[in-house]
Design an enzyme around this catalytic site. Structure first.
Site, PDB file in Angstrom:
ATOM      1  N   MET A  29      43.774  37.338  40.964  1.00  0.00           N
ATOM      2  CA  MET A  29      45.009  38.668  39.883  1.00  0.00           C
ATOM      3  C   MET A  29      44.539  39.778  41.052  1.00  0.00           C
ATOM      4  O   MET A  29      43.974  40.975  41.046  1.00  0.00           O
ATOM      5  CB  MET A  29      42.577  38.818  40.239  1.00  0.00           C
ATOM      6  CG  MET A  29      42.311  37.794  38.671  1.00  0.00           C
ATOM      7  SD  MET A  29      40.985  38.593  37.401  1.00  0.00           S
ATOM      8  CE  MET A  29      39.582  38.204  38.565  1.00  0.00           C
ATOM      9  N   ALA A  31      45.062  41.898  44.325  1.00  0.00           N
ATOM     10  CA  ALA A  31      44.678  42.838  45.654  1.00  0.00           C
ATOM     11  C   ALA A  31      44.464  41.661  46.907  1.00  0.00           C
ATOM     12  O   ALA A  31      43.434  40.415  47.330  1.00  0.00           O
ATOM     13  CB  ALA A  31      43.263  43.162  45.537  1.00  0.00           C
ATOM     14  N   HIS A  36      43.840  33.967  49.593  1.00  0.00           N
ATOM     15  CA  HIS A  36      45.169  33.860  48.678  1.00  0.00           C
ATOM     16  C   HIS A  36      45.627  32.981  49.349  1.00  0.00           C
ATOM     17  O   HIS A  36      46.648  32.110  48.735  1.00  0.00           O
ATOM     18  CB  HIS A  36      45.635  34.901  47.675  1.00  0.00           C
ATOM     19  CG  HIS A  36      44.387  35.436  46.577  1.00  0.00           C
ATOM     20  ND1 HIS A  36      43.762  36.860  47.241  1.00  0.00           N
ATOM     21  CD2 HIS A  36      44.239  35.714  45.692  1.00  0.00           C
ATOM     22  CE1 HIS A  36      43.661  37.323  46.739  1.00  0.00           C
ATOM     23  NE2 HIS A  36      42.718  36.200  45.160  1.00  0.00           N
ATOM     24  N   GLY A 146      41.127  27.210  45.034  1.00  0.00           N
ATOM     25  CA  GLY A 146      39.938  28.019  46.170  1.00  0.00           C
ATOM     26  C   GLY A 146      38.943  27.520  45.277  1.00  0.00           C
ATOM     27  O   GLY A 146      38.628  27.666  44.473  1.00  0.00           O
ATOM     28  N   SER A 184      37.105  38.103  49.315  1.00  0.00           N
ATOM     29  CA  SER A 184      36.597  38.090  48.048  1.00  0.00           C
ATOM     30  C   SER A 184      37.914  39.498  47.417  1.00  0.00           C
ATOM     31  O   SER A 184      37.201  40.414  48.080  1.00  0.00           O
ATOM     32  CB  SER A 184      36.069  38.234  47.806  1.00  0.00           C
ATOM     33  OG  SER A 184      35.134  38.491  46.702  1.00  0.00           O
ATOM     34  N   ARG A 186      36.807  41.416  45.912  1.00  0.00           N
ATOM     35  CA  ARG A 186      36.086  42.825  46.028  1.00  0.00           C
ATOM     36  C   ARG A 186      35.506  43.328  46.784  1.00  0.00           C
ATOM     37  O   ARG A 186      34.645  43.748  46.795  1.00  0.00           O
ATOM     38  CB  ARG A 186      34.478  41.980  44.729  1.00  0.00           C
ATOM     39  CG  ARG A 186      34.516  41.015  43.614  1.00  0.00           C
ATOM     40  CD  ARG A 186      34.118  41.513  42.602  1.00  0.00           C
ATOM     41  NE  ARG A 186      34.315  40.787  41.566  1.00  0.00           N
ATOM     42  CZ  ARG A 186      35.031  39.996  40.585  1.00  0.00           C
ATOM     43  NH1 ARG A 186      35.287  38.953  41.255  1.00  0.00           N
ATOM     44  NH2 ARG A 186      34.732  39.949  39.424  1.00  0.00           N
TER      45      ARG A 186
HETATM   46  P1  AMP Z   1      41.370  35.347  42.000  1.00  0.00           P
HETATM   47  O1  AMP Z   1      42.649  36.645  42.474  1.00  0.00           O
HETATM   48  O2  AMP Z   1      40.192  36.382  42.910  1.00  0.00           O
HETATM   49  O3  AMP Z   1      40.886  35.072  40.688  1.00  0.00           O
HETATM   50  O4  AMP Z   1      42.056  34.233  42.713  1.00  0.00           O
HETATM   51  C1  AMP Z   1      42.541  33.722  42.503  1.00  0.00           C
HETATM   52  C2  AMP Z   1      42.709  31.939  43.564  1.00  0.00           C
HETATM   53  O5  AMP Z   1      42.079  32.549  45.028  1.00  0.00           O
HETATM   54  C3  AMP Z   1      41.601  31.369  43.039  1.00  0.00           C
HETATM   55  O6  AMP Z   1      41.276  29.943  42.555  1.00  0.00           O
HETATM   56  C4  AMP Z   1      40.287  31.657  43.308  1.00  0.00           C
HETATM   57  O7  AMP Z   1      39.588  30.958  44.376  1.00  0.00           O
HETATM   58  C5  AMP Z   1      41.165  31.852  45.466  1.00  0.00           C
HETATM   59  N1  AMP Z   1      40.262  32.671  45.839  1.00  0.00           N
HETATM   60  C6  AMP Z   1      39.493  33.478  45.539  1.00  0.00           C
HETATM   61  N2  AMP Z   1      39.178  33.736  47.074  1.00  0.00           N
HETATM   62  C7  AMP Z   1      39.198  33.012  48.234  1.00  0.00           C
HETATM   63  C8  AMP Z   1      37.961  31.899  49.469  1.00  0.00           C
HETATM   64  N3  AMP Z   1      38.402  33.106  50.220  1.00  0.00           N
HETATM   65  N4  AMP Z   1      39.139  30.916  49.833  1.00  0.00           N
HETATM   66  C9  AMP Z   1      40.243  30.236  49.309  1.00  0.00           C
HETATM   67  N5  AMP Z   1      40.578  30.627  48.037  1.00  0.00           N
HETATM   68  C10 AMP Z   1      40.507  32.173  47.203  1.00  0.00           C
END
Ligand code: AMP
Length: 281
Positions: A29, A31, A36, A146, A184, A186
Site C-alpha cells: 500500500m 509509504a 517492504h 511479510g 510499518s 503507520r
Molecule cells: P502494506 O504496505 O502494509 O500492505 O505491506 C505490504 C507488505 O509488506 C505486506 O506483505 C506486509 O506484511 C509487508 N511488511 C510490512 N511491514 C513489514 C515489516 N516490518 N517487515 C516485513 N514485511 C513487512
C-alpha cells in the site's frame, strides 16, 4: 524501472514479459520502508522479473479515518524501488482496478474471523479482493508477504489453496528498527516519544523465550503480557493472543505442543499497530 498506472497498460506490458521468465510479486500500500524493500530484494533473488504494486485499498479499511490518514508518498516510493532495481511498479487507480470485478467469494475456514478479522470487520474480505484481483492481473509464480501481518499471510495462503492458484506464497521475516519497533507505514504517524513507547512492545515480547516459556500457563502469560504492555505510556492493547501458528486456534496449554505465536494489536496514541513473536521450543 517500468511505471504502469492503468490496468490496460499493465496487461500489455505483462503480456510482453517473456513466457519463460518467473515473475515475483510484492503487493503493497506504499509509504515504503525497509520492510517492504526486504520483500522486493527476496523477490529479486528468487525470480527473473519483479513487480511491485502500490495501491491503498479502500476495501480493507474498516475505519474511514484510518484510510484518509494512511500515509502516501508515491514519488519517494518510486525512487526507493528504483534504488533496489525493481523491474516494474504498478500503481492503479481504485475505479480502474475494481472495474468488472465482483470480488473474491470463498470460505476461509474461519481463519479470517479471529483476531484482526474480529476487530476489523470486513478487513480480510478487502484483502482477498485486492490480492485476488492483483494475482489475476499479475499472474506471478511467487508472491512475497511479510510475517508482520501474520494472519494476512495465512489468509492469503488459504485463499490460494482454496482457489487452486498456481502461485507460491513466500512468508518473509519481520524487519525492525534498531529499537525493535516493527517497521510499518503507520509509524510515520507517531511522535518520537510514541515511537519509543511502541518499541517497548517488542522488548516485552522478547522477555518470553524458549527457556522460560514453560514456566507460564497460557492464561497467566496473556494477563502478564497485557499488563506489561498497558503499563507503557501511550499504549493500550486491543488484544494479546497465544495461538497455534498454522491455524491461529487459541492455545490453552503449552505442555503438549512445541510452537506458538504470540500476536498483539495495540493503540499507540490513536495509531493502531500490530506485532507478533513466534516461538519454537
Ligand atoms: P502494506 O504496505 O502494509 O500492505 O505491506 C505490504 C507488505 O509488506 C505486506 O506483505 C506486509 O506484511 C509487508 N511488511 C510490512 N511491514 C513489514 C515489516 N516490518 N517487515 C516485513 N514485511 C513487512
Amino acid at each position: 524501472m517500468i511505471i504502469s498506472r492503468s490496468v490496460s497498460d499493465f496487461l500489455k506490458i505483462r503480456s510482453n514479459i517473456g513466457k519463460t521468465l518467473s515473475v515475483g510479486f510484492v503487493p503493497t500500500m506504499g509509504a515504503l520502508h525497509e520492510g517492504h524493500l526486504s520483500l522486493v530484494k527476496q523477490a529479486k533473488s528468487n525470480c527473473d522479473f519483479t513487480i511491485v504494486s502500490i495501491f491503498v485499498n479502500p476495501r480493507q479499511f474498516n475505519d474511514i479515518n484510518d484510510y484518509i490518514k494512511y500515509p502516501k508518498s508515491f514519488e519517494k516510493d518510486i525512487k526507493l524501488l528504483e534504488d533496489v532495481s525493481c523491474d516494474l511498479v504498478f500503481i492503479p487507480d481504485k475505479n480502474d482496478i475494481y472495474r468488472d470485478f465482483d470480488g473474491v467469494d470463498i470460505d476461509l475456514d474461519g481463519i479470517d474471523s479471529v483476531l484482526e478479522g474480529k476487530h476489523r470487520p470486513g478487513h480480510f474480505q478487502g484483502v482477498i479482493d485486492i490480492v485476488g484481483r492483483l494475482f489475476e492481473l499479475v499472474k506471478p509464480q511467487k508472491a512475497f508477504f511479510g510475517k508482520k501481518d501474520y494472519q494476512q499471510l495465512l489468509v492469503i495462503k488459504t485463499m490460494t489453496n482454496k482457489m487452486d492458484l498456481d502461485v507460491e506464497i513466500v512468508g518473509c521475516e519481520i524487519v525492525r528498527e534498531k529499537s525493535g519497533l516493527a517497521m510499518s507505514s503507520r509509524n510515520t504517524r507517531l511522535t518520537n516519544t510514541q515511537r519509543e513507547n511502541a518499541a517497548q512492545i517488542n522488548k516485552i515480547l522478547n522477555k518470553i523465550t524458549v527457556k522460560n516459556i514453560l514456566d507460564y500457563n497460557v492464561e497467566t502469560l496473556i494477563d502478564h503480557l497485557t499488563n506489561e504492555i498497558n503499563k507503557v505510556d501511550n499504549i493500550k492493547t486491543e488484544y494479546v493472543a497465544i495461538c497455534e501458528p498454522d491455524t491461529l486456534k487459541s492455545v490453552y496449554s503449552i505442555r503438549n505442543i512445541n510452537k506458538i505465536i504470540i500476536l498483539v494489536a495495540f493503540f499507540c496514541g490513536n495509531v493502531r499497530l500490530i506485532d507478533n513473536k513466534y516461538l519454537h521450543f
